[in-house]
Each structure stands twice: as C-alpha cells, then as structure tokens.
Design a protein around this motif. Sequence first.
Motif, PDB file in Angstrom:
ATOM      1  N   CYS A  22     -66.710 -97.806 -48.302  1.00  0.00           N
ATOM      2  CA  CYS A  22     -66.993 -97.850 -46.872  1.00  0.00           C
ATOM      3  C   CYS A  22     -66.365 -96.617 -46.242  1.00  0.00           C
ATOM      4  CB  CYS A  22     -66.420 -99.117 -46.254  1.00  0.00           C
ATOM      5  SG  CYS A  22     -66.559 -99.187 -44.448  1.00  0.00           S
ATOM      6  N   ALA A  23     -67.213 -95.703 -45.819  1.00  0.00           N
ATOM      7  CA  ALA A  23     -66.743 -94.477 -45.187  1.00  0.00           C
ATOM      8  C   ALA A  23     -66.642 -94.694 -43.686  1.00  0.00           C
ATOM      9  CB  ALA A  23     -67.688 -93.332 -45.499  1.00  0.00           C
ATOM     10  N   ALA A  24     -65.475 -94.415 -43.144  1.00  0.00           N
ATOM     11  CA  ALA A  24     -65.245 -94.602 -41.718  1.00  0.00           C
ATOM     12  C   ALA A  24     -65.147 -93.250 -41.038  1.00  0.00           C
ATOM     13  CB  ALA A  24     -63.968 -95.394 -41.485  1.00  0.00           C
ATOM     14  N   ALA A  75     -56.661 -90.701 -46.276  1.00  0.00           N
ATOM     15  CA  ALA A  75     -56.924 -89.258 -46.247  1.00  0.00           C
ATOM     16  C   ALA A  75     -58.429 -88.987 -46.303  1.00  0.00           C
ATOM     17  CB  ALA A  75     -56.221 -88.572 -47.401  1.00  0.00           C
ATOM     18  N   LYS A  76     -59.156 -89.895 -46.947  1.00  0.00           N
ATOM     19  CA  LYS A  76     -60.611 -89.778 -47.041  1.00  0.00           C
ATOM     20  C   LYS A  76     -61.333 -90.707 -46.076  1.00  0.00           C
ATOM     21  CE  LYS A  76     -60.561 -88.465 -51.943  1.00  0.00           C
ATOM     22  NZ  LYS A  76     -61.045 -88.815 -53.303  1.00  0.00           N
ATOM     23  N   ASN A  77     -60.574 -91.453 -45.291  1.00  0.00           N
ATOM     24  CA  ASN A  77     -61.167 -92.424 -44.368  1.00  0.00           C
ATOM     25  C   ASN A  77     -62.145 -93.352 -45.091  1.00  0.00           C
ATOM     26  OD1 ASN A  77     -59.804 -91.796 -42.018  1.00  0.00           O
ATOM     27  ND2 ASN A  77     -61.312 -90.284 -41.364  1.00  0.00           N
ATOM     28  N   THR A  78     -61.747 -93.837 -46.246  1.00  0.00           N
ATOM     29  CA  THR A  78     -62.617 -94.655 -47.069  1.00  0.00           C
ATOM     30  C   THR A  78     -61.887 -95.896 -47.561  1.00  0.00           C
ATOM     31  OG1 THR A  78     -63.857 -92.705 -47.797  1.00  0.00           O
ATOM     32  CG2 THR A  78     -64.101 -94.701 -49.107  1.00  0.00           C
ATOM     33  N   VAL A  79     -62.593 -97.005 -47.523  1.00  0.00           N
ATOM     34  CA  VAL A  79     -62.093 -98.270 -48.036  1.00  0.00           C
ATOM     35  C   VAL A  79     -62.984 -98.684 -49.202  1.00  0.00           C
ATOM     36  CG1 VAL A  79     -61.598-100.675 -47.499  1.00  0.00           C
ATOM     37  CG2 VAL A  79     -61.257 -98.913 -45.768  1.00  0.00           C
ATOM     38  N   TYR A  80     -62.371 -99.283 -50.208  1.00  0.00           N
ATOM     39  CA  TYR A  80     -63.100 -99.654 -51.409  1.00  0.00           C
ATOM     40  C   TYR A  80     -63.015-101.151 -51.665  1.00  0.00           C
ATOM     41  CZ  TYR A  80     -62.460 -94.658 -52.167  1.00  0.00           C
ATOM     42  OH  TYR A  80     -62.442 -93.299 -52.010  1.00  0.00           O
TER      43      TYR A  80
END
Length: 127
Positions: A22-24, A75-80
């Motif tokens: 999930c890219a935020a 740092a990547k604004n991403t949730v997995y």
Amino acid sequence: QVQLVESGGGLVRAGGSLRLSCAASGRTASNYAMGWFRRAPGKGRDFVGATSPNGASTYYSDTVRGRFTISRDNAKNTVYLQMNSLKPEATAVYYCAAGGFSRPTRATTGRNVYGYWGQGTQVTVSS
C-alpha cells in the motif's frame, strides 16, 4: 489528505503466500496508523490488521493472527501485508486504510476509525 494505492494482488493456490503493498502519498502519511481490511464476495468489509504510525505496534483479527504480518517502511511511505498459509476463504478485495490513532487495538478495528481508503486489490486463493 492521504492517497492510498494497493498493489500485489493476484491468484495463488491454497497454502501459498502473497505480499500486498500500500503506497501512501501526502505530506503526513507517515503520521497515520495503517490498517488492512478485506471484502469477500457477498460479505462486508472486515478488519484484517493494523499497525501504528511507527510500525512498532500491530493488531490482527483472530482469523489471520499468526499467518499474516503487517509491516511498514516510512521512508518509502509503504505498508505491507504479508499473507502466508492462504486459504480459499481469504479470497477477497483487500483494502488499506489510514487512521488517526497511535496504537491499534480492538477498539480500532471498525471501519469508521479510518478516514482514508485505497481502491483495493483482488486476491484469489484457489483450492
């Protein structure tokens, strides 16, 4: 404003694994707790799990605890969402959502706790 885009869905056999992302985007995306929900065919949108803004705290539904893992890389604004030992009943559209709370608990499993939602990604588990 926070925009969320899920990816990584697909077709997998029962017992297999899949990782959703999930890219935020948005200036303060890393300040939000992030949750995952899913909507199976003909059913409502159910809570899967959530993580705190810094990723140190997580909370899962009883159905997936021990098989699914949520992590985030701010740092990547991403949730997995790492999903292991998948079962056919996990077939659903999976959504990520952002909520303005500090620590996920049973009290933060409701849809109304989350103010921002992605469009969802389809996961199909074949038997």
